[in-house]
Design a protein around this motif. Structure first.
Motif, PDB file in Angstrom:
ATOM      1  N   MET A   1     -60.302 -20.583-132.595  1.00 20.98           N
ATOM      2  CA  MET A   1     -61.398 -19.787-131.915  1.00 20.98           C
ATOM      3  C   MET A   1     -61.916 -20.996-131.534  1.00 20.98           C
ATOM      4  O   MET A   1     -62.076 -22.132-131.979  1.00 20.98           O
ATOM      5  CB  MET A   1     -62.301 -19.113-132.728  1.00 20.98           C
ATOM      6  CG  MET A   1     -64.139 -18.692-133.204  1.00 20.98           C
ATOM      7  SD  MET A   1     -65.122 -17.485-133.384  1.00 20.98           S
ATOM      8  CE  MET A   1     -64.498 -17.543-135.371  1.00 20.98           C
ATOM      9  N   ARG A   2     -63.694 -21.022-130.507  1.00 22.07           N
ATOM     10  CA  ARG A   2     -64.112 -21.983-129.851  1.00 22.07           C
ATOM     11  C   ARG A   2     -65.251 -22.278-129.527  1.00 22.07           C
ATOM     12  O   ARG A   2     -65.463 -20.598-128.924  1.00 22.07           O
ATOM     13  CB  ARG A   2     -63.179 -22.615-128.516  1.00 22.07           C
ATOM     14  CG  ARG A   2     -63.918 -24.139-128.189  1.00 22.07           C
ATOM     15  CD  ARG A   2     -63.549 -24.825-127.401  1.00 22.07           C
ATOM     16  NE  ARG A   2     -63.112 -24.460-126.169  1.00 22.07           N
ATOM     17  CZ  ARG A   2     -62.828 -23.737-125.135  1.00 22.07           C
ATOM     18  NH1 ARG A   2     -61.857 -23.607-124.984  1.00 22.07           N
ATOM     19  NH2 ARG A   2     -63.747 -22.533-123.616  1.00 22.07           N
ATOM     20  N   ILE A   3     -66.456 -22.746-130.513  1.00 23.51           N
ATOM     21  CA  ILE A   3     -67.798 -22.212-130.056  1.00 23.51           C
ATOM     22  C   ILE A   3     -68.454 -23.847-128.907  1.00 23.51           C
ATOM     23  O   ILE A   3     -68.213 -24.708-129.588  1.00 23.51           O
ATOM     24  CB  ILE A   3     -68.583 -22.029-131.335  1.00 23.51           C
ATOM     25  CG1 ILE A   3     -67.961 -20.809-132.031  1.00 23.51           C
ATOM     26  CG2 ILE A   3     -69.885 -22.280-131.220  1.00 23.51           C
ATOM     27  CD1 ILE A   3     -68.355 -21.023-134.044  1.00 23.51           C
ATOM     28  N   GLN A   4     -69.174 -22.848-128.429  1.00 17.89           N
ATOM     29  CA  GLN A   4     -69.254 -24.192-127.592  1.00 17.89           C
ATOM     30  C   GLN A   4     -71.037 -23.586-127.291  1.00 17.89           C
ATOM     31  O   GLN A   4     -71.185 -23.225-126.630  1.00 17.89           O
ATOM     32  CB  GLN A   4     -69.054 -24.114-125.872  1.00 17.89           C
ATOM     33  CG  GLN A   4     -67.242 -24.792-126.379  1.00 17.89           C
ATOM     34  CD  GLN A   4     -67.016 -24.919-124.737  1.00 17.89           C
ATOM     35  OE1 GLN A   4     -66.801 -23.440-124.333  1.00 17.89           O
ATOM     36  NE2 GLN A   4     -66.411 -25.676-124.284  1.00 17.89           N
ATOM     37  N   TYR A   5     -71.935 -25.083-127.234  1.00 14.63           N
ATOM     38  CA  TYR A   5     -73.459 -24.631-127.238  1.00 14.63           C
ATOM     39  C   TYR A   5     -73.496 -25.991-126.248  1.00 14.63           C
ATOM     40  O   TYR A   5     -73.506 -27.553-125.795  1.00 14.63           O
ATOM     41  CB  TYR A   5     -74.005 -24.656-128.237  1.00 14.63           C
ATOM     42  CG  TYR A   5     -75.548 -24.906-127.699  1.00 14.63           C
ATOM     43  CD1 TYR A   5     -76.246 -23.713-127.688  1.00 14.63           C
ATOM     44  CD2 TYR A   5     -76.954 -26.322-127.369  1.00 14.63           C
ATOM     45  CE1 TYR A   5     -77.895 -23.209-127.319  1.00 14.63           C
ATOM     46  CE2 TYR A   5     -78.080 -26.226-128.337  1.00 14.63           C
ATOM     47  CZ  TYR A   5     -78.571 -24.655-127.231  1.00 14.63           C
ATOM     48  OH  TYR A   5     -79.717 -24.848-127.040  1.00 14.63           O
ATOM     49  N   PHE A   6     -73.785 -25.342-124.272  1.00 15.62           N
ATOM     50  CA  PHE A   6     -74.999 -25.916-123.641  1.00 15.62           C
ATOM     51  C   PHE A   6     -76.159 -26.023-123.888  1.00 15.62           C
ATOM     52  O   PHE A   6     -77.023 -25.296-123.350  1.00 15.62           O
ATOM     53  CB  PHE A   6     -74.024 -25.340-122.374  1.00 15.62           C
ATOM     54  CG  PHE A   6     -72.856 -24.785-121.565  1.00 15.62           C
ATOM     55  CD1 PHE A   6     -71.510 -25.996-121.281  1.00 15.62           C
ATOM     56  CD2 PHE A   6     -72.502 -24.054-122.663  1.00 15.62           C
ATOM     57  CE1 PHE A   6     -70.648 -25.915-121.581  1.00 15.62           C
ATOM     58  CE2 PHE A   6     -70.955 -24.232-122.809  1.00 15.62           C
ATOM     59  CZ  PHE A   6     -69.806 -24.811-121.820  1.00 15.62           C
ATOM     60  N   GLN A   7     -76.651 -27.226-123.908  1.00 19.19           N
ATOM     61  CA  GLN A   7     -78.240 -27.289-124.376  1.00 19.19           C
ATOM     62  C   GLN A   7     -78.983 -27.409-123.015  1.00 19.19           C
ATOM     63  O   GLN A   7     -80.141 -27.228-123.240  1.00 19.19           O
ATOM     64  CB  GLN A   7     -78.337 -29.019-125.272  1.00 19.19           C
ATOM     65  CG  GLN A   7     -79.455 -29.191-125.337  1.00 19.19           C
ATOM     66  CD  GLN A   7     -79.811 -30.357-126.403  1.00 19.19           C
ATOM     67  OE1 GLN A   7     -78.912 -31.598-126.458  1.00 19.19           O
ATOM     68  NE2 GLN A   7     -80.787 -30.982-127.339  1.00 19.19           N
ATOM     69  N   ASP A   8     -78.088 -28.058-122.194  1.00 17.06           N
ATOM     70  CA  ASP A   8     -79.207 -27.932-121.221  1.00 17.06           C
ATOM     71  C   ASP A   8     -79.311 -26.013-120.685  1.00 17.06           C
ATOM     72  O   ASP A   8     -80.555 -26.224-119.370  1.00 17.06           O
ATOM     73  CB  ASP A   8     -78.239 -29.065-119.340  1.00 17.06           C
ATOM     74  CG  ASP A   8     -76.687 -28.358-119.045  1.00 17.06           C
ATOM     75  OD1 ASP A   8     -76.490 -27.347-120.531  1.00 17.06           O
ATOM     76  OD2 ASP A   8     -76.627 -28.145-118.936  1.00 17.06           O
ATOM     77  N   THR A   9     -78.238 -25.404-120.772  1.00  8.58           N
ATOM     78  CA  THR A   9     -79.001 -24.849-120.208  1.00  8.58           C
ATOM     79  C   THR A   9     -79.187 -23.506-121.680  1.00  8.58           C
ATOM     80  O   THR A   9     -79.644 -22.220-121.427  1.00  8.58           O
ATOM     81  CB  THR A   9     -77.477 -23.642-119.582  1.00  8.58           C
ATOM     82  OG1 THR A   9     -76.719 -23.836-120.179  1.00  8.58           O
ATOM     83  CG2 THR A   9     -77.849 -24.545-117.817  1.00  8.58           C
TER      84      THR A   9
END
Length: 65
Positions: A1-9
């Motif tokens: 499992m991979r979790i990504q957070y895109f702060q700009d959006t």
């Protein structure tokens, strides 16, 4: 499992497993489910994640079976 957070959006993406995405379904206006060719959920996108989850307090725990 991979979790990504895109702060700009302010978008959170959780990939449960690598797979070819066949379809993306709207669960609601801010939640999208990625479905593979076998009809299984392989990822979820959450828009406006900081309003819907406590991103700075995120933690991970793996529980043995």
């Amino acid at each position: 499992m991979r979790i990504q957070y895109f702060q700009d959006t302010d978008t959170l993406y959780i990939a449960f497993r690598p797979a070819d995405i066949a379809e993306t379904k709207d669960l609601d206006e801010n939640t999208l489910l990625d479905i593979d060719t076998q009809g299984q959920i392989c990822g979820i996108t959450i828009e406006h994640a900081s309003d819907r989850a406590d991103i700075p307090q995120f933690s991970f725990e793996q529980v043995a079976a």
